[in-house]
Motif scaffolding. Structure first.
Motif, PDB file in Angstrom:
ATOM      1  N   GLY A 159       0.753  -1.264  -0.096  1.00  0.00           N
ATOM      2  CA  GLY A 159      -0.213   0.063   0.047  1.00  0.00           C
ATOM      3  C   GLY A 159       0.910   1.141  -0.037  1.00  0.00           C
ATOM      4  O   GLY A 159       0.560   2.175  -0.760  1.00  0.00           O
ATOM      5  N   SER A 160       1.935   1.361   0.701  1.00  0.00           N
ATOM      6  CA  SER A 160       2.919   2.182   0.698  1.00  0.00           C
ATOM      7  C   SER A 160       3.856   2.612  -0.526  1.00  0.00           C
ATOM      8  O   SER A 160       3.555   3.534  -1.143  1.00  0.00           O
ATOM      9  N   ASP A 161       4.146   1.300  -1.182  1.00  0.00           N
ATOM     10  CA  ASP A 161       4.577   1.415  -2.520  1.00  0.00           C
ATOM     11  C   ASP A 161       3.731   1.964  -3.555  1.00  0.00           C
ATOM     12  O   ASP A 161       4.318   2.756  -4.310  1.00  0.00           O
ATOM     13  N   GLU A 162       2.495   1.693  -3.535  1.00  0.00           N
ATOM     14  CA  GLU A 162       1.665   2.114  -4.404  1.00  0.00           C
ATOM     15  C   GLU A 162       0.707   3.271  -3.974  1.00  0.00           C
ATOM     16  O   GLU A 162      -0.396   3.773  -4.874  1.00  0.00           O
ATOM     17  N   ALA A 163       0.871   4.055  -2.905  1.00  0.00           N
ATOM     18  CA  ALA A 163       0.304   4.963  -2.321  1.00  0.00           C
ATOM     19  C   ALA A 163      -1.142   4.789  -2.467  1.00  0.00           C
ATOM     20  O   ALA A 163      -1.980   5.565  -2.766  1.00  0.00           O
ATOM     21  N   SER A 164      -1.668   3.649  -1.880  1.00  0.00           N
ATOM     22  CA  SER A 164      -3.031   2.834  -2.029  1.00  0.00           C
ATOM     23  C   SER A 164      -3.588   3.247  -0.738  1.00  0.00           C
ATOM     24  O   SER A 164      -3.337   2.505   0.376  1.00  0.00           O
ATOM     25  N   GLY A 165      -4.385   4.280  -0.526  1.00  0.00           N
ATOM     26  CA  GLY A 165      -5.094   4.720   0.656  1.00  0.00           C
ATOM     27  C   GLY A 165      -6.058   3.331   1.143  1.00  0.00           C
ATOM     28  O   GLY A 165      -6.268   2.974   2.119  1.00  0.00           O
ATOM     29  N   ALA A 166      -6.999   2.605   0.093  1.00  0.00           N
ATOM     30  CA  ALA A 166      -7.657   1.582   0.142  1.00  0.00           C
ATOM     31  C   ALA A 166      -6.651   0.537   0.966  1.00  0.00           C
ATOM     32  O   ALA A 166      -7.274  -0.069   1.812  1.00  0.00           O
ATOM     33  N   ALA A 167      -5.488   0.266   0.471  1.00  0.00           N
ATOM     34  CA  ALA A 167      -4.927  -1.121   0.837  1.00  0.00           C
ATOM     35  C   ALA A 167      -4.517  -0.716   2.510  1.00  0.00           C
ATOM     36  O   ALA A 167      -4.486  -1.454   3.231  1.00  0.00           O
ATOM     37  N   LEU A 168      -4.059   0.495   2.783  1.00  0.00           N
ATOM     38  CA  LEU A 168      -3.576   1.012   4.039  1.00  0.00           C
ATOM     39  C   LEU A 168      -4.759   0.887   5.004  1.00  0.00           C
ATOM     40  O   LEU A 168      -4.673   0.681   6.005  1.00  0.00           O
ATOM     41  N   LEU A 216      -7.539  -4.824   9.268  1.00  0.00           N
ATOM     42  CA  LEU A 216      -7.090  -6.105   9.681  1.00  0.00           C
ATOM     43  C   LEU A 216      -6.347  -6.210  11.087  1.00  0.00           C
ATOM     44  O   LEU A 216      -6.449  -6.788  11.908  1.00  0.00           O
ATOM     45  N   LEU A 217      -5.660  -5.172  11.316  1.00  0.00           N
ATOM     46  CA  LEU A 217      -5.035  -4.796  12.569  1.00  0.00           C
ATOM     47  C   LEU A 217      -6.022  -4.424  13.702  1.00  0.00           C
ATOM     48  O   LEU A 217      -5.847  -5.319  14.730  1.00  0.00           O
ATOM     49  N   ASP A 218      -7.132  -4.090  13.508  1.00  0.00           N
ATOM     50  CA  ASP A 218      -8.020  -4.068  14.330  1.00  0.00           C
ATOM     51  C   ASP A 218      -8.820  -5.364  14.738  1.00  0.00           C
ATOM     52  O   ASP A 218      -8.832  -5.802  15.852  1.00  0.00           O
ATOM     53  N   GLN A 219      -8.961  -6.064  13.649  1.00  0.00           N
ATOM     54  CA  GLN A 219      -9.432  -7.484  14.083  1.00  0.00           C
ATOM     55  C   GLN A 219      -8.513  -8.261  14.529  1.00  0.00           C
ATOM     56  O   GLN A 219      -8.715  -9.176  15.559  1.00  0.00           O
ATOM     57  N   TYR A 220      -7.193  -8.364  14.387  1.00  0.00           N
ATOM     58  CA  TYR A 220      -5.971  -8.945  14.985  1.00  0.00           C
ATOM     59  C   TYR A 220      -5.716  -8.559  16.531  1.00  0.00           C
ATOM     60  O   TYR A 220      -5.889  -9.342  17.392  1.00  0.00           O
ATOM     61  N   ILE A 227       1.752   2.560   8.814  1.00  0.00           N
ATOM     62  CA  ILE A 227       0.281   2.937   8.016  1.00  0.00           C
ATOM     63  C   ILE A 227       0.558   4.538   7.936  1.00  0.00           C
ATOM     64  O   ILE A 227       0.135   5.176   6.885  1.00  0.00           O
ATOM     65  N   TRP A 228       0.449   5.307   9.289  1.00  0.00           N
ATOM     66  CA  TRP A 228       0.550   6.501   9.550  1.00  0.00           C
ATOM     67  C   TRP A 228       1.384   7.121   8.478  1.00  0.00           C
ATOM     68  O   TRP A 228       1.435   8.193   7.856  1.00  0.00           O
ATOM     69  N   ASN A 229       2.633   6.628   8.487  1.00  0.00           N
ATOM     70  CA  ASN A 229       3.805   7.044   7.577  1.00  0.00           C
ATOM     71  C   ASN A 229       3.380   6.723   5.962  1.00  0.00           C
ATOM     72  O   ASN A 229       3.802   7.713   5.468  1.00  0.00           O
ATOM     73  N   ALA A 230       3.128   5.709   5.778  1.00  0.00           N
ATOM     74  CA  ALA A 230       2.530   5.780   4.299  1.00  0.00           C
ATOM     75  C   ALA A 230       1.328   6.654   3.869  1.00  0.00           C
ATOM     76  O   ALA A 230       1.636   7.078   2.656  1.00  0.00           O
ATOM     77  N   LYS A 231       0.468   6.962   4.708  1.00  0.00           N
ATOM     78  CA  LYS A 231      -0.398   7.826   4.728  1.00  0.00           C
ATOM     79  C   LYS A 231       0.117   9.362   4.238  1.00  0.00           C
ATOM     80  O   LYS A 231      -0.248  10.071   3.425  1.00  0.00           O
ATOM     81  N   ARG A 232       1.242   9.653   5.008  1.00  0.00           N
ATOM     82  CA  ARG A 232       2.101  11.024   4.940  1.00  0.00           C
ATOM     83  C   ARG A 232       2.619  11.027   3.520  1.00  0.00           C
ATOM     84  O   ARG A 232       2.468  11.972   3.036  1.00  0.00           O
ATOM     85  N   TYR A 233       3.464   9.806   3.252  1.00  0.00           N
ATOM     86  CA  TYR A 233       3.865  10.164   2.022  1.00  0.00           C
ATOM     87  C   TYR A 233       3.041  10.049   0.909  1.00  0.00           C
ATOM     88  O   TYR A 233       3.446  10.433  -0.304  1.00  0.00           O
ATOM     89  N   ALA A 234       1.713   9.296   0.868  1.00  0.00           N
ATOM     90  CA  ALA A 234       0.804   9.478  -0.116  1.00  0.00           C
ATOM     91  C   ALA A 234      -0.064  10.819  -0.258  1.00  0.00           C
ATOM     92  O   ALA A 234      -0.544  10.861  -1.131  1.00  0.00           O
ATOM     93  N   SER A 235       0.173  11.598   0.821  1.00  0.00           N
ATOM     94  CA  SER A 235      -0.468  12.982   0.563  1.00  0.00           C
ATOM     95  C   SER A 235       0.191  13.738  -0.503  1.00  0.00           C
ATOM     96  O   SER A 235       1.392  13.862  -0.418  1.00  0.00           O
TER      97      SER A 235
END
Length: 186
Positions: free
Chosen positions: A11-20, A26-30, A50-58
């Motif tokens: 998700g980070s590599d593809e800047a995919s908000g949906a994947a993140l 999944l983490l919540d379920q886990y 996840i937050w880091n990836a969202k920051r770089y996707a912005s």
């Protein structure tokens, strides 16, 4: 957890908000399961990623922001991981990664001295950890450029070069702990 980590990386590599967002769900379920302290601590680290990836996707990821939801979330989750009772159960490389990531985020927002402290902690855990040494070198350079005193600038740049050289040394530790390469379908 390995699969969640792979989804975060993809998700980070593809800047995919949906994947993140999917990884976060999944983490919540886990976390709803009865987990050992070690895995709960690791979940905080994953949520920080996840937050880091969202920051770089912005769109404003290159801006030097003092405040953003993603930066605040990342710092909060990394601090939660550090304060969690399961932190001591983690392998040294895992602890070093958490320290390094917190240092990187603090450096990004101009908190250079705190960042250096966390990179140093990472290097206590894994003395030749290239990620911590390299980021410490970059951070010392950033700090040097923020100073008005040319004498202090030169001293910090000297130590920046030394840290960068350590990161590139033949005996530098470059492996990350706990990741297996997956090719998940998102």
């Amino acid at each position: 957890m390995q699969l969640i980590g792979a989804i975060i990386d993809q998700g980070s590599d593809e800047a995919s908000g949906a994947a993140l967002d999917h990884a976060s769900d999944l983490l919540d379920q886990y976390l709803a399961r009865n987990l050992s302290e070690r895995y709960v601590c690791r979940a905080h680290y994953f949520r920080a990623n996840i937050w880091n990836a969202k920051r770089y996707a912005s769109p404003d990821w290159q801006s030097w922001l003092w405040k953003s939801e993603a930066i605040d979330g990342e710092i909060l989750e990394l601090r939660r991981a550090l304060a969690h009772p399961g932190f001591e159960e983690l392998e040294p490389h895992e602890r070093a990664q958490i320290y390094t990531n917190l240092g990187n985020t603090l450096n990004h927002i101009g908190r250079f001295i705190e960042a250096i402290e966390y990179w140093d902690r990472a290097l206590i855990e894994v003395p030749k950890f290239a990620m911590a040494s390299g980021n410490r070198g970059i951070g010392l350079g950033d700090y040097a450029h923020a100073l008005y005193d040319s004498g202090h600038h030169r001293v910090l740049m000297f130590f920046a070069a030394k840290s960068l050289a350590q990161a590139c040394a033949d005996d530098a530790v470059i492996e990350s702990y706990g990741y297996v390469s997956y090719s998940p379908i998102l």
